[in-house]
Design a protein around this motif. Structure first.
Motif, PDB file in Angstrom:
ATOM      1  N   GLY B  44      30.288  44.574  38.003  1.00  0.00           N
ATOM      2  CA  GLY B  44      31.340  44.096  37.102  1.00  0.00           C
ATOM      3  C   GLY B  44      30.867  42.889  36.330  1.00  0.00           C
ATOM      4  O   GLY B  44      29.686  42.535  36.362  1.00  0.00           O
ATOM      5  N   HIS B  67      30.528  45.891  30.746  1.00  0.00           N
ATOM      6  CA  HIS B  67      31.493  46.529  29.859  1.00  0.00           C
ATOM      7  C   HIS B  67      30.796  47.299  28.734  1.00  0.00           C
ATOM      8  O   HIS B  67      31.184  48.401  28.367  1.00  0.00           O
ATOM      9  N   TYR B  96      36.795  52.000  32.687  1.00  0.00           N
ATOM     10  CA  TYR B  96      37.171  50.589  32.561  1.00  0.00           C
ATOM     11  C   TYR B  96      36.207  49.709  33.348  1.00  0.00           C
ATOM     12  O   TYR B  96      35.499  50.181  34.233  1.00  0.00           O
ATOM     13  N   THR B  97      36.201  48.444  32.986  1.00  0.00           N
ATOM     14  CA  THR B  97      35.347  47.476  33.669  1.00  0.00           C
ATOM     15  C   THR B  97      36.215  46.331  34.168  1.00  0.00           C
ATOM     16  O   THR B  97      37.081  45.857  33.438  1.00  0.00           O
ATOM     17  N   THR B  98      36.001  45.917  35.399  1.00  0.00           N
ATOM     18  CA  THR B  98      36.736  44.767  35.940  1.00  0.00           C
ATOM     19  C   THR B  98      35.730  43.682  36.307  1.00  0.00           C
ATOM     20  O   THR B  98      34.556  43.786  35.983  1.00  0.00           O
ATOM     21  N   ASN B  99      36.221  42.653  36.995  1.00  0.00           N
ATOM     22  CA  ASN B  99      35.324  41.599  37.455  1.00  0.00           C
ATOM     23  C   ASN B  99      34.251  42.133  38.382  1.00  0.00           C
ATOM     24  O   ASN B  99      33.111  41.717  38.323  1.00  0.00           O
ATOM     25  N   ILE B 173      35.419  39.668  30.289  1.00  0.00           N
ATOM     26  CA  ILE B 173      34.826  40.945  30.693  1.00  0.00           C
ATOM     27  C   ILE B 173      34.023  41.572  29.545  1.00  0.00           C
ATOM     28  O   ILE B 173      32.938  42.096  29.741  1.00  0.00           O
ATOM     29  N   GLU B 312      44.398  37.920  43.860  1.00  0.00           N
ATOM     30  CA  GLU B 312      43.123  38.551  43.494  1.00  0.00           C
ATOM     31  C   GLU B 312      42.047  38.023  44.434  1.00  0.00           C
ATOM     32  O   GLU B 312      41.938  36.814  44.596  1.00  0.00           O
ATOM     33  N   ALA B 380      39.101  50.439  44.438  1.00  0.00           N
ATOM     34  CA  ALA B 380      39.106  48.979  44.363  1.00  0.00           C
ATOM     35  C   ALA B 380      39.035  48.373  45.768  1.00  0.00           C
ATOM     36  O   ALA B 380      38.308  47.403  45.997  1.00  0.00           O
TER      37      ALA B 380
END
Lengths: 423, 426
Positions: B44, B67, B96-99, B173, B312, B380
């Motif tokens: 990420g 990303h 999609y891209t997250t942390n 991101i 989070e 996740a």
């Protein structure tokens, strides 16, 4: 079929959807009334005031506490425009009794609470509590003012407003600040009493429900008090929407944005019965997905936009094209969009495009039964358009659409409004 | 295959780690028409410095690579785009891209097999050229502009800036126009070869499947790859203090928006799921829909709707976020801090605790309504090292006493920050 409907006392229509696709039961009550400038703000305010308290649970805190004890049942309400109707929507979602950690009875309690919120509101001296009305007025004011916060949504709403100027569908669903300020608790309460005797009422129950809902309703005092009626509401479908051809109206607006928002409102001038299936396929080829003309030409080939798509509003027989673009690319993007509309008229799309677009529509139609609120919305849409078609028939109608029909429909499409939000 | 189960909600998951290291999780759902598959890599926006296992070379990458790579994966050497190919089948595909991870997914009712072919083909075949990388910079540049206009994104980034001095969670991101200008095919290939190795990836599938058959279909489509050692990720030292208490910005909003945070100084031994449940219960008790504080703020017109409540966490960061819209965020902050103080002094109310416990339980069960939610949740959680059913199965172990301890150890005033975006003054 897992769907049944029936009339209760000529005052309310009960719709039952039996399904075990979900861990939850969803109950929904919809009140429908014609959209009118003098009523929109009242409707929006009323919906907000009703959720504040009932005779049995006079404060919002008490309602929330009650719902939390029911394993976090959730209540939600809001207003929507569906065609020329304003819909006040009230939802209650609970876990199905089957998935509770220990046995408890939730079905009857859920229906009674929902009915209480709408038909048995908390009152003081024969009127809504002034404090509730006042604070909801403040809240609604902020919601109306917040219209500008989401630029995508704002530019879309503004395009609709311009395209349907002085017509019901052009009204903003939350209403207007100048009207809001004048509303008194008495006026709102009178409006409410009048409304619930005339509006169209629909109750939907979806999920794993082993109880007899009719019996629950017959025992409920709120239902016993409801008057019989011929509900006042507007039937909208493709055959009711008559359009006139005119020069496109161009509206530009400036705000502090780095990305421009371009929205085009299109009229479909075709009132043939069942043209909605053709229009759906037309729209999917034009701007439905990653294969669509708009996505391919505005976004991919020319890198003019980050988003480029279109949506078909069945009840108004209109299509809206929406793009997020660099401001300097306005003319280029607009020309490219117009070229795509011409391409549609000239039949410059392949059988493959038609097939892909149908697949896209069918996969979303087949997914209707996989989301509880979507399934309810599907049946309610049919109820308001006064035409019933099962999901299976719907699928067949889409499959039957052919190229000639799409080209003929394309020839009736005209740009009504071009809206541009820039810096 | 290992089977994990939740008897309370009548769900099962089949888990298998294949020889090449890929973890596959299958959650069968009888009678549903929708099928959902998600293939994720543990890569990420925070992974910007690492040692490549094969060459032992240390690599620093510009912000936004994970990303950017996600965007570029769809493009094929023959000029087609896999997203289009999937859409043409009526399949709703996305990425999609997250942390901490990047995911490729699709949902469909029909044509699952063709979709699986396409997904497993494009994720295993990168194709980056100077030309296609340059073109993408224009498209992502537009996306970055869109974020720049988004007040809630600014609010979040400023909150992170309050909590962390140097932590890669602060990186946008998508990167910045400047950082993505440095991306080359070489950088993309380095990251792809390191992070898109099966041993760093997890695939989750949810729908009406027979797990034994599906796993064979997946194996058939995997390309052979040499085993790879562990990827060493280099992150800045953890900080034991917040960076600053308060940050504010001005943007085009009608009413101020706020994000109040508590930085959580985790320790590695604690039970993550139990702690997460306790924090959710506490957040709901403090400022949830039925709380006294929310009723007071609502009455005073300080809050229009309940704030959103989040926790989070990963190995590199952990924080609580309370965000919403209010004309006076400072008053919201005071009220929350005062309530926490009282709860610490007086202990948690028995009836209130039980009510919120039931509500939070219901919230977890509702997640199992949709194949997409289930699959995304398993992905996740697995990346975080958590077992998803534990949220249901360990629920009863979260007692009032335990929750009280968490209140004391996590909700500390010295770790609290506030980010606000105000309307532009004329």
């Amino acid at each position: 079929m897992n769907y049944q409907k029936e009339q209760i006392k000529n005052a309310l229509t009960l719709h039952q959807i039996n399904t075990n696709n979900y861990k939850t039961n969803l109950y929904a009550i919809f009140l429908a009334t014609p959209l009118k400038r003098e009523n929109v703000t009242l409707d929006a305010l009323l919906t907000a005031v009703l959720r504040r308290g009932t005779k049995n649970l006079p404060t919002q805190e008490q309602i929330s506490q009650k719902l939390e004890m029911m394993y976090g049942a959730s209540f939600d309400c809001g207003v929507e425009k569906t065609g020329d109707n304003h819909i006040m929507k009230f939802y209650l979602e609970t876990l199905s009794e089957e998935f509770l950690p220990k046995p408890e009875k939730l079905v009857e309690e859920s229906i009674n609470i929902l009915l209480d919120i709408i038909f048995n509101p908390y009152t003081e001296n024969g009127c809504f509590k002034p404090e509730y009305v006042e604070s909801e007025k403040q809240n609604l004011k902020q919601i109306i003012e917040a219209k500008i916060d989401n630029k995508n949504k704002y530019s879309y709403d503004r395009c609709i407003e311009e395209m349907f100027k002085d017509k019901p569908y052009g009204l903003y669903k939350y209403g207007y600040i100048e009207d809001l300020e004048k509303i008194t608790p008495e006026e709102l309460y009178n409006y409410y009493q009048n409304l619930i005797q005339k509006c169209k009422i629909d109750l939907f129950c979806s999920g794993i429900i082993n109880n007899d809902i009719k019996e629950i309703l017959s025992k409920n005092e709120n239902i016993q008090k409801l008057q019989e009626r011929n509900p006042e509401y507007i039937v909208n479908n493709e055959t009711t929407e008559i359009k006139e051809k005119q020069e496109p109206k161009v509206v530009e607006e400036s705000m502090q944005v780095t990305q421009g928002k371009l929205v085009l409102g299109l009229d479909i001038n075709n009132t043939e019965e069942n043209s909605r299936f053709i229009a759906s396929v037309y729209n999917a080829i034009l701007g439905g997905g990653a294969n669509s003309k708009l996505f391919q030409n505005v976004r991919e080939k020319q890198s003019l936009a980050y988003t480029a798509n279109s949506g078909y509003i069945r009840v108004k027989n209109s299509i809206f094209i929406r793009c997020g673009i660099e401001i300097k690319n306005y003319q280029k993007a607009l020309d490219t969009i117009k070229d795509q509309l011409k391409e549609m008229e000239n039949g410059n799309f392949t059988q493959e495009d038609i097939k892909n677009s149908k697949e896209l529509i069918l996969s979303s139609v087949e997914g209707i039964t996989e989301e509880q609120d979507t399934e309810i919305t599907y049946y309610y849409g049919q109820e308001l358009a006064d035409r019933f078609i099962s999901i299976e028939e719907y699928i067949n109608k889409i499959k039957e659409v052919n190229k000639e029909q799409i080209v003929n429909l394309a020839k009736t499409v005209n740009i009504n409004t071009i809206y541009f939000l820039k810096d | 295959m290992k089977i994990i189960e939740s008897s309370k909600i009548k769900e099962k998951a089949y888990v298998e780690q294949l020889e090449n290291g890929l973890t596959v999780i299958i959650v069968p759902k009888k009678n549903t028409k929708k099928k959902y598959i998600i293939w994720g890599t543990h890569f990420g926006s925070i992974d910007n410095r690492f040692i490549m296992p094969k060459t032992e070379e240390e690599v620093f990458i510009p912000d936004g690579v994970a990303h950017f790579l996600e965007h570029k994966m769809f493009e094929q050497p023959n000029g087609t785009n896999s997203l289009d190919t999937l859409m043409a089948l009526g399949i709703d595909a996305n990425a999609y891209t997250t942390n901490d991870h990047t995911a490729y997914l699709f949902e469909c009712t029909n044509h699952f097999e063709e979709g699986l072919n396409e997904l497993m083909d494009y994720v295993q075949h990168p194709y980056f050229t100077d030309e296609n990388v340059e073109k993408e910079k224009g498209i992502i540049g537009q996306e970055i502009n869109m974020y720049d206009d988004d007040p809630s994104w600014k609010l979040y980034i400023n909150a992170m800036n309050c909590m962390y001095k140097e932590n890669p969670i602060k990186i946008d991101i998508a990167g910045t126009i400047e950082s993505i200008s440095k991306i080359t095919p070489d950088v993309l290939y380095k990251c792809y070869n390191t992070f898109y190795h099966p041993s760093n990836m997890i695939m989750v599938v949810c729908g009406d499947f027979i797990p034994e058959n599906l796993i064979e279909e997946i194996k058939k489509r995997l390309l052979p790859k040499e085993n790879q050692g562990e990827i060493k990720r280099i992150y800045p030292q953890k900080e034991d203090k917040i960076n600053k208490k308060y940050e504010t910005a001005q943007m085009e909003v009608s009413v101020p928006i706020f994000m109040l945070g508590f930085k959580d100084m985790q320790n590695s031994k604690e039970e993550k799921v139990k702690k997460h449940i306790a924090i959710e219960i506490l957040l709901n008790m403090i400022i949830g829909k039925s709380s006294k504080l929310y009723a007071k703020f609502y009455k005073e017109g300080l809050l229009l709707s309940e704030p959103s409540l989040d926790y989070e966490f990963s190995n590199e960061y952990a924080h609580i976020l309370i965000s919403g819209t209010s004309k006076d965020p400072k008053k919201i902050e005071q009220g929350i801090l005062e309530t926490i103080k009282q709860m610490k002094e007086n202990g948690l109310d028995e009836e209130h605790f039980e009510r919120i416990r039931r509500k939070v339980y219901g919230d977890y069960v509702v997640e199992y309504n949709s194949v997409g939610d289930i699959a995304r949740m398993f992905l996740a959680d697995t990346i975080k090292g958590v077992q998803t059913f534990d949220y249901i199965e360990q629920f009863e172990t979260v007692t009032k006493e335990y929750t009280q301890e968490i209140l004391k150890s996590v909700f500390k005033e010295e770790n609290e920050i506030l980010s606000v975006v105000n309307p532009i003054q004329n």
